[in-house]
Design an enzyme around this catalytic site. Sequence first.
Site, short mmCIF file in Angstrom:
data_model
loop_
_atom_site.label_atom_id
_atom_site.label_comp_id
_atom_site.label_asym_id
_atom_site.label_seq_id
_atom_site.Cartn_x
_atom_site.Cartn_y
_atom_site.Cartn_z
N GLY A 193 1.97 2.51 10.86
CA GLY A 193 3.32 3.65 10.73
C GLY A 193 3.65 3.79 11.98
O GLY A 193 4.07 5.05 11.78
N HIS B 6 -9.52 1.11 4.42
CA HIS B 6 -8.57 1.67 5.32
C HIS B 6 -9.04 2.48 6.45
O HIS B 6 -9.46 3.57 6.08
CB HIS B 6 -7.34 1.98 4.04
CG HIS B 6 -6.10 2.27 4.56
ND1 HIS B 6 -5.92 2.78 5.68
CD2 HIS B 6 -5.24 1.19 4.80
CE1 HIS B 6 -4.32 2.66 5.94
NE2 HIS B 6 -4.06 1.29 5.32
N ASN C 70 0.56 -1.20 0.18
CA ASN C 70 0.40 -0.44 0.17
C ASN C 70 0.06 1.20 -0.23
O ASN C 70 1.39 1.75 1.19
CB ASN C 70 -0.96 0.06 1.02
CG ASN C 70 -1.65 1.33 1.41
OD1 ASN C 70 -1.95 1.97 0.36
ND2 ASN C 70 -1.76 1.35 2.73
N TRP C 71 1.29 1.87 -1.13
CA TRP C 71 1.76 3.20 -1.46
C TRP C 71 1.31 4.36 -0.88
O TRP C 71 2.13 5.10 -0.75
CB TRP C 71 2.56 3.18 -2.49
CG TRP C 71 3.55 2.21 -3.17
CD1 TRP C 71 3.79 1.46 -2.90
CD2 TRP C 71 2.82 3.02 -4.87
NE1 TRP C 71 4.20 0.21 -4.35
CE2 TRP C 71 4.37 0.82 -5.55
CE3 TRP C 71 3.49 3.22 -5.84
CZ2 TRP C 71 5.15 0.75 -6.29
CZ3 TRP C 71 3.92 2.81 -6.87
CH2 TRP C 71 4.25 1.48 -7.34
N LYS C 72 0.03 4.60 -0.82
CA LYS C 72 -0.33 5.37 0.18
C LYS C 72 0.17 6.59 -0.60
O LYS C 72 -0.07 6.05 -1.66
CB LYS C 72 0.22 5.08 1.77
CG LYS C 72 -0.03 4.75 2.30
CD LYS C 72 -0.28 4.37 4.06
CE LYS C 72 -0.43 3.51 4.51
NZ LYS C 72 -0.31 3.77 5.76
N GLU D 196 -6.20 -4.77 10.08
CA GLU D 196 -4.89 -4.21 10.46
C GLU D 196 -5.33 -3.50 12.06
O GLU D 196 -5.51 -2.24 11.58
CB GLU D 196 -4.78 -3.12 9.74
CG GLU D 196 -4.47 -3.36 8.17
CD GLU D 196 -3.88 -2.18 7.59
OE1 GLU D 196 -2.48 -2.19 6.76
OE2 GLU D 196 -4.47 -1.29 7.30
N GLU E 24 -7.71 5.10 7.08
CA GLU E 24 -6.87 6.15 7.34
C GLU E 24 -8.17 6.65 6.91
O GLU E 24 -8.29 8.41 6.96
CB GLU E 24 -6.06 6.35 6.78
CG GLU E 24 -4.00 6.24 7.09
CD GLU E 24 -3.01 5.45 6.73
OE1 GLU E 24 -2.82 5.95 5.24
OE2 GLU E 24 -2.10 5.74 6.89
N GLY F 30 2.68 -1.35 4.16
CA GLY F 30 2.58 0.46 3.99
C GLY F 30 4.28 0.52 3.99
O GLY F 30 4.84 0.46 2.70
N SER G 202 3.09 -2.81 10.08
CA SER G 202 4.81 -1.88 10.87
C SER G 202 4.63 -3.58 10.25
O SER G 202 5.72 -3.47 11.26
CB SER G 202 4.55 -1.74 12.30
OG SER G 202 4.68 -0.79 12.10
P1 PGA Z 1 2.39 0.42 8.12
O1 PGA Z 1 0.70 0.58 7.08
O2 PGA Z 1 2.85 -0.90 7.27
O3 PGA Z 1 2.75 1.23 7.36
O4 PGA Z 1 2.06 0.23 8.65
C1 PGA Z 1 0.05 -0.07 6.82
C2 PGA Z 1 -1.03 0.37 5.74
O5 PGA Z 1 -1.79 1.09 6.66
O6 PGA Z 1 -1.91 -0.71 5.01
#
Ligand code: PGA
Length: 254
Positions: free
Chosen positions: A175, A97, A9-11, A169, A99, A236, A215
């Site tokens: 993150g 997600h 997931n590049w966001k 998640e 976010e 991510g 993470s």
């Molecule tokens: P992260 O994000 O690996 O940076 O914790 C995972 C995600 O939000 O899909």
Amino acid sequence: MRKQIAAANWKMNLSYQEGEQLLKDVMTSDVTLAEHHQVIFAVPHPYLVMAQNAVSEKRGFYAAAQNCSQHEKGAYTGEVSAPMLQSVGVEYCIVGHSERREYFREDNATLAQKLNLCFQVGITPIFCCGEPLEVRDREKQNEFVAQQLQESLFHLEDAQASQLVIAYEPIWAIGTGRTASAAQAQEMHAFIRSVLAAQWSEEVAGKVSILYGGSVKGANAQEIFANEDVDGGLVGGASLQAAEFVQIIKALKH
Ligand code: PGA
């Protein structure tokens, strides 16, 4: 074996050129995918056609969108619909997600609409769920996640449910560098699978790939993925570096 999936997931990161290079670096690395392995890159919308072209060169690699609209079409400036994604060949879309839930106020009912549109056009949703820290601290994570599943998924038919990919998640692990322990991940994944079995059937529950996210990195992927109900990861930060993501792909169960 169920599909084992490493999803990047590049966001909202990387330029087009950086993204193109990263795809190339991963695709030309020495990873060899087993029959039941899939590698999915969820890239920003403007990069989808490029990513789609890049992944089509190798079996087992796919591009995904990070989001789609809950509306099918019309006057929704700035939005991208599931049929639009389908028209450029996209086969997966992340839905819900944390976010999106937090910053864009997407609730469980809205996510149900997005899932319906994805299924209508044959896009496989990667449905995200997971609890915030204060819920985990009160040990109410099972109830919290069960409600997310109930309100967004329970209306689906057997055939749709069995195609789902779910990503668990925990928000406190995204993150933050703080990963759920392998035992915490397995416990929640087994719980999610039991909820699916109760709503649909053991057979449906057995088909759904449940990914862990939060993470994940090269150094911890193997320990997390080794668990029976963990079918890979949604990654991510660590998916933005080719070597790190390749290490994660190599940690998928064989
Ligand atoms: P992260 O994000 O690996 O940076 O914790 C995972 C995600 O939000 O899909």
